[in-house]
Design an enzyme around this catalytic site. Structure first.
Site, PDB file in Angstrom:
ATOM      1  N   GLY A 147       0.847  -1.267   0.006  1.00 44.28           N
ATOM      2  CA  GLY A 147      -0.369   0.002  -0.078  1.00 44.28           C
ATOM      3  C   GLY A 147       0.878   1.178  -0.118  1.00 44.28           C
ATOM      4  O   GLY A 147       2.184   1.308   0.312  1.00 44.28           O
ATOM      5  N   CYS A 148       0.393   2.385  -0.427  1.00 40.70           N
ATOM      6  CA  CYS A 148       1.019   3.653  -0.392  1.00 40.70           C
ATOM      7  C   CYS A 148       1.530   3.924   0.875  1.00 40.70           C
ATOM      8  O   CYS A 148       2.925   4.386   1.202  1.00 40.70           O
ATOM      9  CB  CYS A 148       0.240   4.821  -0.900  1.00 40.70           C
ATOM     10  SG  CYS A 148      -1.535   4.905  -0.272  1.00 40.70           S
ATOM     11  N   TYR A 149       0.702   4.163   1.866  1.00 43.65           N
ATOM     12  CA  TYR A 149       1.444   4.560   3.274  1.00 43.65           C
ATOM     13  C   TYR A 149       2.414   3.261   3.940  1.00 43.65           C
ATOM     14  O   TYR A 149       3.171   3.656   4.516  1.00 43.65           O
ATOM     15  CB  TYR A 149       0.049   4.580   4.328  1.00 43.65           C
ATOM     16  CG  TYR A 149      -0.695   5.870   4.025  1.00 43.65           C
ATOM     17  CD1 TYR A 149      -0.374   7.148   4.098  1.00 43.65           C
ATOM     18  CD2 TYR A 149      -2.363   5.664   3.674  1.00 43.65           C
ATOM     19  CE1 TYR A 149      -1.396   8.287   3.950  1.00 43.65           C
ATOM     20  CE2 TYR A 149      -3.277   6.476   3.545  1.00 43.65           C
ATOM     21  CZ  TYR A 149      -2.552   8.035   3.779  1.00 43.65           C
ATOM     22  OH  TYR A 149      -3.478   9.193   3.556  1.00 43.65           O
ATOM     23  N   THR A 151       4.272   1.736   2.271  1.00 39.99           N
ATOM     24  CA  THR A 151       5.397   2.083   1.544  1.00 39.99           C
ATOM     25  C   THR A 151       6.374   3.201   2.082  1.00 39.99           C
ATOM     26  O   THR A 151       7.395   3.095   2.636  1.00 39.99           O
ATOM     27  CB  THR A 151       5.362   2.425   0.145  1.00 39.99           C
ATOM     28  OG1 THR A 151       4.941   1.202  -0.643  1.00 39.99           O
ATOM     29  CG2 THR A 151       6.756   2.581  -0.531  1.00 39.99           C
TER      30      THR A 151
END
Length: 344
Positions: A147-149, A151
């Site tokens: 996921g973006c967060y 990462t």
């Protein structure tokens, strides 16, 4: 040329992957899939792609049939059967959703209200955060794109935790994200009059990326790690700024921290450890696969403040997926990902 197919190509993550794969030197887009727009050209959904990618949206089975590697840019709960079909057909599969990110089915049930339909596939899945788990990704047939967060936060904290310079308890991740992270479907809080000139916290203490971040940080630290995570929505299209707070162990200096980060990330092309005096800024990573990290110490409270900036659609999604594809297929890890971020 490697034939790459994208299921869910009309969502933001899928469309971004189309943009990025179009510049890959060793891969070509073989097919794009969409349930909502099946039979229609992708350029009819995204006019920016007119005459550049006019492929007709197909069903998922046709995408799989035409591809060597399949990307699934789908909401959680929709990728497991596709992964099984790809695995049985000998295709490489990259899940850009959440179905294979968590190793614990108990956690998956709690946070995503689903179950592991094919437990053996979950055991085979590699977690696709290359800077921390590169060797697991190489040669894997199934990769869970983070996921973006999940990462931005682990990349900000991993070297400090694995070096034992901060406590694994009491970590706080205070993050801000552009609105593309909410997906293409409009909701009231992403409607322009609601979002413009606004900043608001959402899903405070209950965001689904929490167990994923804890899983990664626990792995790198070797100790069970829990975080308090509060994401915020800001009125920009792209970018995540993760401001992470961790209690320093007694006597730890900035020099020790910078040495630890330099040792971990010194050879990582996509990680830019900023010099003292600079602070990570989402503007400087826009449209790129880079993660900028700046380190700061609050000497009053003996707290490490690690700030990371990524483009949530690139390093936080499509770019990282392409980086994983490169590793899986034995290509240059940087292939198709080296363009400079815009300067303004």
């Amino acid at each position: 040329m490697i034939r790459a197919g994208i299921i869910g190509a009309t969502g933001y993550a899928g469309a971004e992957l189309v943009r990025m794969l179009s510049g890959h030197p060793d891969a070509e887009i073989s097919a794009v899939g969409s349930v909502s727009y099946e039979g229609k050209p992708l350029s009819g959904v995204y006019p920016a792609y007119y005459r550049l990618c006019d492929k007709i949206c197909e069903n998922e089975k046709d995408v799989i049939k035409k591809s060597d590697v399949v990307f699934a840019a789908l909401p959680s709960g929709l990728s497991q059967e596709i992964a099984e079909e790809c695995f049985c057909a000998g295709k490489f599969f990259i899940d850009m959703g959440a179905d294979f990110r968590l190793k614990s089915e108990k956690d998956y049930r709690r946070w995503y209200h689903g179950k592991f339909i094919f437990p053996e596939l979950h055991e085979k899945a590699a977690y696709g955060l290359p800077e921390l788990f590169r060797e697991n990704i190489k040669g894997s047939k199934l990769v869970a794109n983070p996921g973006c967060y999940a990462t931005a936060v682990p990349l900000a904290l991993a070297p400090a935790l694995e070096s034992g310079f901060v406590s694994p308890d009491g970590i706080i991740a205070d993050c801000s994200s552009g609105v593309t992270g909410s997906g293409r479907k409009t909701t009231q809080n992403t409607h322009f009059p609601e979002l413009n000139e606004s900043m608001t916290a959402y899903k405070a203490g209950c965001h689904r990326h929490t167990p994923e971040m804890e899983q990664t940080l626990s792995t790198v630290s070797g100790k069970e790690t829990h975080i308090t995570f509060v994401p915020h929505l800001i009125p920009v299209s792209r970018g995540i700024l993760a401001t992470c707070y961790a209690k320093l162990k007694p006597g730890v200096t900035m020099e020790q921290l910078r040495n630890a980060y330099g040792k971990r990330y010194g050879r990582e092309f996509f990680i830019r450890l900023l010099p003292d005096g600079r602070t990570a800024d989402i503007k400087n990573v826009r449209l790129s696969n880079f993660c900028d990290i700046s380190l700061h110490i609050d000497s009053h409270t003996e707290t490490l403040i690690a700030v990371s900036a990524i483009d949530n659609m690139v390093k936080g999604s499509a770019g990282q997926a392409m980086q994983n594809m490169n590793l899986m297929l034995g290509l240059d890890e940087k292939a198709g990902l080296t363009s400079l971020p815009p300067a303004f």
